[in-house]
Design an enzyme around this catalytic site. Sequence first.
Site, mmCIF file in Angstrom:
data_model
loop_
_atom_site.group_PDB
_atom_site.id
_atom_site.type_symbol
_atom_site.label_atom_id
_atom_site.label_comp_id
_atom_site.label_asym_id
_atom_site.label_seq_id
_atom_site.Cartn_x
_atom_site.Cartn_y
_atom_site.Cartn_z
ATOM 1 N N LEU A 185 0.856 -1.192 0.000
ATOM 2 C CA LEU A 185 0.000 0.000 0.000
ATOM 3 C C LEU A 185 0.885 1.232 0.000
ATOM 4 C CD1 LEU A 185 -3.315 0.680 1.714
ATOM 5 C CD2 LEU A 185 -1.524 2.373 1.977
ATOM 6 N N CYS B 167 -0.134 8.814 -4.352
ATOM 7 C CA CYS B 167 0.286 8.334 -5.682
ATOM 8 C C CYS B 167 -0.231 9.188 -6.839
ATOM 9 C CB CYS B 167 -0.161 6.883 -5.879
ATOM 10 S SG CYS B 167 0.631 5.749 -4.733
ATOM 11 N N SER B 168 -0.739 10.396 -6.560
ATOM 12 C CA SER B 168 -1.234 11.223 -7.678
ATOM 13 C C SER B 168 -0.088 11.812 -8.494
ATOM 14 C CB SER B 168 -2.135 12.355 -7.153
ATOM 15 O OG SER B 168 -1.372 13.253 -6.376
ATOM 16 N N TYR C 13 8.968 22.301 8.033
ATOM 17 C CA TYR C 13 9.060 21.058 7.245
ATOM 18 C C TYR C 13 10.105 20.130 7.873
ATOM 19 C CZ TYR C 13 10.025 17.823 3.418
ATOM 20 O OH TYR C 13 10.219 16.677 2.668
HETATM 21 N N1 LIG Z 1 10.540 16.532 -3.750
HETATM 22 C C1 LIG Z 1 11.525 16.576 -2.853
HETATM 23 O O1 LIG Z 1 12.499 17.347 -2.987
HETATM 24 C C2 LIG Z 1 11.517 15.654 -1.681
HETATM 25 C C3 LIG Z 1 10.361 15.034 -1.247
HETATM 26 N N2 LIG Z 1 10.405 14.227 -0.132
HETATM 27 C C4 LIG Z 1 9.193 13.574 0.363
HETATM 28 O O2 LIG Z 1 8.690 12.716 -0.632
HETATM 29 C C5 LIG Z 1 7.297 12.506 -0.441
HETATM 30 C C6 LIG Z 1 6.576 12.618 -1.765
HETATM 31 O O3 LIG Z 1 6.739 13.914 -2.282
HETATM 32 P P1 LIG Z 1 6.978 14.226 -3.832
HETATM 33 O O4 LIG Z 1 6.706 13.049 -4.653
HETATM 34 O O5 LIG Z 1 8.260 14.918 -3.948
HETATM 35 O O6 LIG Z 1 5.857 15.358 -4.041
HETATM 36 P P2 LIG Z 1 4.439 15.398 -4.802
HETATM 37 O O7 LIG Z 1 3.859 16.711 -4.426
HETATM 38 O O8 LIG Z 1 4.621 15.079 -6.234
HETATM 39 O O9 LIG Z 1 3.617 14.220 -4.113
HETATM 40 C C7 LIG Z 1 3.070 14.324 -2.847
HETATM 41 C C8 LIG Z 1 1.894 13.391 -2.771
HETATM 42 O O10 LIG Z 1 1.354 13.444 -1.439
HETATM 43 C C9 LIG Z 1 -0.036 13.639 -1.566
HETATM 44 N N3 LIG Z 1 -0.671 14.168 -0.380
HETATM 45 C C10 LIG Z 1 -0.554 15.383 0.203
HETATM 46 N N4 LIG Z 1 -1.360 15.475 1.274
HETATM 47 C C11 LIG Z 1 -2.008 14.286 1.361
HETATM 48 C C12 LIG Z 1 -2.996 13.752 2.246
HETATM 49 N N5 LIG Z 1 -3.498 14.480 3.249
HETATM 50 N N6 LIG Z 1 -3.425 12.486 2.058
HETATM 51 C C13 LIG Z 1 -2.940 11.735 1.032
HETATM 52 N N7 LIG Z 1 -2.040 12.200 0.151
HETATM 53 C C14 LIG Z 1 -1.588 13.454 0.313
HETATM 54 C C15 LIG Z 1 -0.210 14.530 -2.780
HETATM 55 O O11 LIG Z 1 -1.562 14.530 -3.216
HETATM 56 P P3 LIG Z 1 -2.248 15.786 -3.964
HETATM 57 O O12 LIG Z 1 -1.865 15.666 -5.393
HETATM 58 O O13 LIG Z 1 -3.699 15.577 -3.719
HETATM 59 O O14 LIG Z 1 -1.710 17.020 -3.315
HETATM 60 C C16 LIG Z 1 0.743 13.807 -3.711
HETATM 61 O O15 LIG Z 1 0.162 12.661 -4.241
HETATM 62 C C17 LIG Z 1 6.867 13.533 0.623
HETATM 63 O O16 LIG Z 1 6.740 12.882 1.871
HETATM 64 C C18 LIG Z 1 8.044 14.511 0.665
HETATM 65 O O17 LIG Z 1 8.163 15.122 1.925
HETATM 66 C C19 LIG Z 1 11.573 13.982 0.536
HETATM 67 C C20 LIG Z 1 12.736 14.553 0.136
HETATM 68 C C21 LIG Z 1 12.793 15.462 -0.978
HETATM 69 C C1 LIG Z 2 18.314 26.793 -2.185
HETATM 70 C C2 LIG Z 2 19.417 27.010 -1.189
HETATM 71 C C3 LIG Z 2 19.951 26.003 -0.424
HETATM 72 C C4 LIG Z 2 19.526 24.586 -0.512
HETATM 73 C C5 LIG Z 2 18.321 24.065 -0.530
HETATM 74 C C6 LIG Z 2 18.058 22.654 -0.555
HETATM 75 C C7 LIG Z 2 19.174 21.708 -0.614
HETATM 76 C C8 LIG Z 2 16.776 22.228 -0.487
HETATM 77 C C9 LIG Z 2 16.378 20.845 -0.347
HETATM 78 C C10 LIG Z 2 15.112 20.495 -0.202
HETATM 79 C C11 LIG Z 2 14.633 19.154 0.109
HETATM 80 C C12 LIG Z 2 15.567 18.049 0.307
HETATM 81 C C13 LIG Z 2 13.282 18.987 0.241
HETATM 82 C C14 LIG Z 2 12.585 17.813 0.610
HETATM 83 O O1 LIG Z 2 12.693 17.116 1.576
HETATM 84 C C15 LIG Z 2 21.045 26.257 0.590
HETATM 85 C C16 LIG Z 2 22.163 25.250 0.417
HETATM 86 C C17 LIG Z 2 20.481 26.141 1.995
HETATM 87 C C18 LIG Z 2 21.682 27.647 0.460
HETATM 88 C C19 LIG Z 2 20.712 28.716 0.127
HETATM 89 C C20 LIG Z 2 19.923 28.417 -1.110
#
Ligand SMILES: NC(=O)C1=CN([C@@H]2O[C@H](COP(=O)(O)OP(=O)(O)OC[C@H]3O[C@@H](n4cnc5c(N)ncnc54)[C@H](OP(=O)(O)O)[C@@H]3O)[C@@H](O)[C@H]2O)C=CC1
Ligand SMILES: CC1=C(/C=C/C(C)=C/C=C/C(C)=C/C=O)C(C)(C)CCC1
Length: 314
Positions: A7, A11-12, A154
């Site tokens: 599960l 997944c959207s 976050y």
């Molecule tokens: N992108 C990044 O840089 C990083 C992401 N992550 C983590 O990866 C995971 C997936 O994110 P990512 O694929 O990047 O982003 P997306 O925004 O593409 O996907 C997020 C998904 O979570 C869903 N979602 C949000 N709120 C809810 C809820 N209440 N119930 C069910 N589903 C929900 C969204 O649905 P909807 O379309 O309806 O909003 C969407 O399907 C997250 O946990 C994020 O924190 C971790 C590290 C880095």
């Molecule tokens: C833009 C930016 C930075 C890096 C941002 C990064 C690395 C973001 C990563 C986001 C992630 C991992 C999100 C999901 O979990 C620094 C280095 C702070 C310096 C200032 C500008």
Amino acid sequence: MARRNVLITGCSSGIGLALAIKMAKDEQERFKVYATMRNLAKKDALEEAAGHNLGKTLEIKQLDVCDEQSIKTCVNSIPDRRIDVLVSNAGMGLIGPIECQTIDEMKTVMDTNFFGLVRLLKEILPDMKKRKSGHIVIISSVMGIQGILFNDVYAASKFAVEGFCESLAIQALKFKLQLSLIEPGPVVTEFERKVFEDGMKMDLSAADEETADMFTNIYLKNYKQIFQSLGQSAEEVAEHTVKIILAENPPFRHQTNTLYTPMTTLKYADPNGDLPIDIFYKMSPLFIHQGPVLHQGCLLPSFTSFPDVSPAWD
Ligand SMILES: NC(=O)C1=CN([C@@H]2O[C@H](COP(=O)(O)OP(=O)(O)OC[C@H]3O[C@@H](n4cnc5c(N)ncnc54)[C@H](OP(=O)(O)O)[C@@H]3O)[C@@H](O)[C@H]2O)C=CC1
Ligand SMILES: CC1=C(/C=C/C(C)=C/C=C/C(C)=C/C=O)C(C)(C)CCC1
């Protein structure tokens, strides 16, 4: 070997979608995927990517991690409520100065990223314990280990996830359950696009000039380039996640991005905890002068250049 029921939440789009498709298309058909999303009106991309696997190795179901009843209904609809692998992926981001965010916005992030996982486990963990089998896989983040500028809430939500899982993992051993935290760095998905758009629209009037300037001219200005140069694709993260799911002895933590690892390693190099904070602090002004500081492709600061540029803050 019998097919494992998997599960996946959220997944959207992004990682959840890529993982659902990768597992549903497994050549050895080792998985039956229950790909869930909170809003079924967004199922077209998943349906299209699933192709002939839809209704066979992949089923789409509604599940909102912020709604206990929706979780219960979804789990009850699965034969024998049997979930062998739970992938807690649903999540959302939030960037900017805390002065400009409302408590309600912050609560939504905690409710989704942290309590979303807790709600899932309250429903699914008791069955796994009874069966003495199951793998809980959580899409955490490098921000579950180390905070990043303007990601205060976050990062807190992902730290909460990591602390919760670290505690639960001890109990899980007793029931022969496995827990794995997947820790991606930046990933180019809807998350990245939404967070950036919201940041650009943010009303910064509640912040002082210096803070607003740091957010706009350091963080937002370099954001896209950081994601372009260091960012992984959702498919790459999905590939890592499948390897962890198939591993005989899956690790508790797994970072997916080796370009990011030098930064997280700093945390363990200094028991006082000052080193990563100092380095992020000294690194940020460099962005004003020369853009992202990427050495040999890594997010790794050049130690020698610090003394020249660090006064840029003062
Ligand atoms: N992108 C990044 O840089 C990083 C992401 N992550 C983590 O990866 C995971 C997936 O994110 P990512 O694929 O990047 O982003 P997306 O925004 O593409 O996907 C997020 C998904 O979570 C869903 N979602 C949000 N709120 C809810 C809820 N209440 N119930 C069910 N589903 C929900 C969204 O649905 P909807 O379309 O309806 O909003 C969407 O399907 C997250 O946990 C994020 O924190 C971790 C590290 C880095
Ligand atoms: C833009 C930016 C930075 C890096 C941002 C990064 C690395 C973001 C990563 C986001 C992630 C991992 C999100 C999901 O979990 C620094 C280095 C702070 C310096 C200032 C500008």
